[in-house]
Design an enzyme around this catalytic site. Structure first.
Site, PDB file in Angstrom:
ATOM      1  N   LYS A  66       0.807  -1.223   0.000  1.00 31.17           N
ATOM      2  CA  LYS A  66       0.000   0.000   0.000  1.00 31.17           C
ATOM      3  C   LYS A  66       0.837   1.268   0.000  1.00 31.17           C
ATOM      4  CE  LYS A  66      -1.043   1.238   4.798  1.00 31.17           C
ATOM      5  NZ  LYS A  66      -1.142   0.271   5.866  1.00 31.17           N
ATOM      6  N   HIS A  76       0.007  -4.471  14.401  1.00 36.02           N
ATOM      7  CA  HIS A  76       0.651  -3.316  13.753  1.00 36.02           C
ATOM      8  C   HIS A  76       0.546  -2.165  14.738  1.00 36.02           C
ATOM      9  CE1 HIS A  76       1.856  -0.226  11.033  1.00 36.02           C
ATOM     10  NE2 HIS A  76       1.886  -1.024   9.993  1.00 36.02           N
ATOM     11  N   GLY A 100       5.664  -0.118  10.597  1.00 35.26           N
ATOM     12  CA  GLY A 100       5.952   0.989  11.511  1.00 35.26           C
ATOM     13  C   GLY A 100       7.436   1.318  11.591  1.00 35.26           C
ATOM     14  N   GLU A 124       6.036  -6.676   8.157  1.00 37.86           N
ATOM     15  CA  GLU A 124       5.402  -6.048   6.980  1.00 37.86           C
ATOM     16  C   GLU A 124       5.832  -4.589   6.861  1.00 37.86           C
ATOM     17  OE1 GLU A 124       1.324  -6.389   8.102  1.00 37.86           O
ATOM     18  OE2 GLU A 124       1.200  -8.520   7.674  1.00 37.86           O
ATOM     19  N   PRO A 125       7.116  -4.341   6.683  1.00 45.68           N
ATOM     20  CA  PRO A 125       7.554  -2.942   6.623  1.00 45.68           C
ATOM     21  C   PRO A 125       7.037  -2.275   5.351  1.00 45.68           C
ATOM     22  CG  PRO A 125       9.422  -4.488   6.584  1.00 45.68           C
ATOM     23  CD  PRO A 125       8.186  -5.278   6.370  1.00 45.68           C
ATOM     24  N   GLY A 126       6.508  -1.100   5.499  1.00 43.12           N
ATOM     25  CA  GLY A 126       6.059  -0.343   4.343  1.00 43.12           C
ATOM     26  C   GLY A 126       7.029   0.786   4.076  1.00 43.12           C
ATOM     27  N   ARG A 127       6.897   1.865   4.822  1.00 45.86           N
ATOM     28  CA  ARG A 127       7.703   3.060   4.538  1.00 45.86           C
ATOM     29  C   ARG A 127       9.193   2.814   4.678  1.00 45.86           C
ATOM     30  NH1 ARG A 127       5.656   7.731   7.166  1.00 45.86           N
ATOM     31  NH2 ARG A 127       3.811   6.599   7.794  1.00 45.86           N
ATOM     32  N   ASP A 176      -7.367  25.263  -3.341  1.00 42.87           N
ATOM     33  CA  ASP A 176      -7.739  25.068  -1.958  1.00 42.87           C
ATOM     34  C   ASP A 176      -6.612  25.579  -1.058  1.00 42.87           C
ATOM     35  OD1 ASP A 176      -8.220  23.985   0.518  1.00 42.87           O
ATOM     36  OD2 ASP A 176      -8.890  22.059  -0.271  1.00 42.87           O
ATOM     37  N   TYR A 193       3.822   6.470   0.704  1.00 37.26           N
ATOM     38  CA  TYR A 193       2.513   7.123   0.791  1.00 37.26           C
ATOM     39  C   TYR A 193       2.518   8.435   0.000  1.00 37.26           C
ATOM     40  CZ  TYR A 193       2.184   3.640   4.422  1.00 37.26           C
ATOM     41  OH  TYR A 193       2.210   2.447   5.097  1.00 37.26           O
TER      42      TYR A 193
HETATM   43  C1  LIG Z   1       0.104   0.059   6.506  1.00 39.63           C
HETATM   44  C2  LIG Z   1       0.406  -1.319   6.916  1.00 39.63           C
HETATM   45  C3  LIG Z   1       1.738  -1.778   6.908  1.00 39.63           C
HETATM   46  C4  LIG Z   1       2.915  -0.889   6.591  1.00 39.63           C
HETATM   47  O1  LIG Z   1       3.084   0.095   7.561  1.00 39.63           O
HETATM   48  P1  LIG Z   1       4.378   1.045   7.582  1.00 39.63           P
HETATM   49  O2  LIG Z   1       4.142   1.913   8.756  1.00 39.63           O
HETATM   50  O3  LIG Z   1       4.414   1.770   6.302  1.00 39.63           O
HETATM   51  O4  LIG Z   1       5.575   0.182   7.788  1.00 39.63           O
HETATM   52  C5  LIG Z   1       1.967  -3.089   7.268  1.00 39.63           C
HETATM   53  N1  LIG Z   1       0.955  -3.918   7.609  1.00 39.63           N
HETATM   54  C6  LIG Z   1      -0.337  -3.520   7.620  1.00 39.63           C
HETATM   55  C7  LIG Z   1      -1.404  -4.496   7.994  1.00 39.63           C
HETATM   56  C8  LIG Z   1      -0.648  -2.199   7.288  1.00 39.63           C
HETATM   57  O5  LIG Z   1      -1.927  -1.802   7.313  1.00 39.63           O
END
Ligand SMILES: *Cc1c(COP(=O)(O)O)cnc(C)c1O
Length: 398
Positions: free
Chosen positions: A13, A141, A181, A212-215, A308, A337
């Site tokens: 995401k 999370h 996170g 599940e690292p995102g950022r 805006d 993001y």
């Molecule tokens: C958003 C999300 C992530 C990623 O989060 P980050 O803060 O970007 O690392 C991982 N797992 C789940 C279920 C999420 O909703």
């Protein structure tokens, strides 16, 4: 260095650029997908469905059915209704019980929306067993943009309690999903504390730990360049009115810059997370006769292109020279993001030209010059996109 058995399942995401995901896939990582679209995207890269977790506790039946048919075998739940849904759609799907976790310091808490409170987990496990489903572990999370290791430590402790409970119900509890996170600034603090917590709670290590690292993966790999499309400089009036004086109590006059992308584009985190954006100036080649540019710091407010007034990137920032229409503003750390959240509000494009460049080449070499007069498309460049560095990161995670 972590020595837990850590498998990374980066969250799609936060950045769904296929080039970026492709590199992660090549490194052998899996993916945390939260929608039908994300699952399709990742399967389209040739990723084995066994490397995908459908990490959303509230899914539509149609998406769940699609995931199951395509071989995705693990998802999360935090409520009774989801169990009914799984039981009638794909009872063979493995389940992780998403528990409540919360970091006070997180920029965006997910706890208001997802995560079963600890005192409801017994009922959920009971129902899962009655329905003949397979709970295989726990996920949590602590929130995105988190920074407090204590939240992870508490969540690991709670996970262990749910593992014990699950085992009492006869489940083979074997997966601990510690969510996302993580950030560049907090990984060094959080990883060793998290590891110690896992060691303490699961001393026999009969558990597969996934994250599940995102950022953490995406943020620093992208640099964004926006074109300055307009400027409004203060025209000095001989006698400022009393009202004007009150508004600008500081003596500084803030000139205004309008750039080609804003909070409805890649800068949404200005609103959601209070992110402070600090650009540097790339001077455009203006051609023809030039009036001298004023060098020396200059105070500006920076605005997005929409009508805006919420669409403000920075209310007041010093840039190191006078900025002119046609110049570019360059922002680092624009990978998480950003494009993934961009809208077409007000008719502005959310299509970005992404240029993948070798780190040693200056971004300036890629900018069109002289600047064109037509609609300025914002550009996103994956500067410093170094698969090798990622590979090392991945090794460090093992
Ligand atoms: C958003 C999300 C992530 C990623 O989060 P980050 O803060 O970007 O690392 C991982 N797992 C789940 C279920 C999420 O909703």
């Amino acid at each position: 260095m972590l020595n837990i058995r850590l498998t990374d399942l980066p969250a799609v995401k936060c950045n769904n650029d296929v080039a970026f995901l492709g590199v992660l896939a090549k490194l052998g990582l899996g993916f945390d997908c939260a929608s039908l679209g994300e699952i399709k995207l990742v399967l389209g890269l040739g990723v084995e469905p066994s490397r995908i977790i459908y990490g959303h506790p509230c899914k539509t039946v149609s998406a769940l059915r699609y995931a199951a048919t395509r071989g995705v075998s693990l998802t999360t739940f935090d409520n009774l209704d989801e169990l009914e849904k799984v039981a009638s759609t794909c009872p063979e799907m493995g389940l992780l019980l998403r528990i409540y976790a919360h970091d006070e310091t997180a920029r965006i808490s997910l706890a208001k929306k997802f995560g079963a409170p600890l005192d409801t987990t017994g009922e959920l496990l009971q129902r899962a067993r009655d329905l003949g489903l397979e709970v295989q572990g726990v996920s949590f999370h602590v929130g995105t943009g988190a920074s407090d290791p204590k939240a992870y430590i508490a969540a690991v402790r709670h996970s262990k309690q749910v593992f014990d409970l699950g085992q009492q119900f006869g489940f083979n509890m074997c997966i601990l999903d510690v969510g996302g996170g993580f950030q560049d600034e907090n990984l060094e603090t959080i990883a060793p504390r998290l590891e110690r917590a896992i060691d303490a709670e699961f001393p026999d290590r009969a558990v597969q730990v996934v994250a599940e690292p995102g950022r953490f993966y995406a943020r620093s790999f992208y640099t964004m360049v926006c074109k300055v499309i307009s400027r409004r400089t203060h025209v000095s009036t001989s006698q400022p009115s009393r009202e004007q004086k009150q508004h600008h109590s500081s003596s500084a006059k803030v000139d205004m810059l309008y750039q080609s992308d804003g909070v409805y584009g890649c800068f949404m985190n200005a609103l959601c997370e209070g992110e402070i954006y600090q650009p540097t100036v790339i001077r455009a080649y203006t051609g023809g006769p030039r009036t001298a540019r004023n060098n020396g710091t200059h105070l500006y407010s920076i605005w997005g292109p929409s009508c805006d007034s919420l669409d403000c990137i920075n209310e007041q920032t010093y840039l190191d020279c006078e900025v002119r229409v046609g110049d570019w503003l360059k922002y680092n750390n624009m990978g998480a993001y950003t494009t993934a959240c961009s809208t077409t509000f007000n008719g502005f494009s959310n299509q970005y030209e992404i240029i993948y460049v070798a780190p040693e080449i200056s971004l300036n070499a890629y900018l069109p010059s002289p600047p064109q007069e037509e609609e300025a498309e914002p550009m996103m460049a994956a500067l410093e996109f170094q698969p090798l560095e990622l590979a090392e990161l991945r090794q460090a995670g093992k």
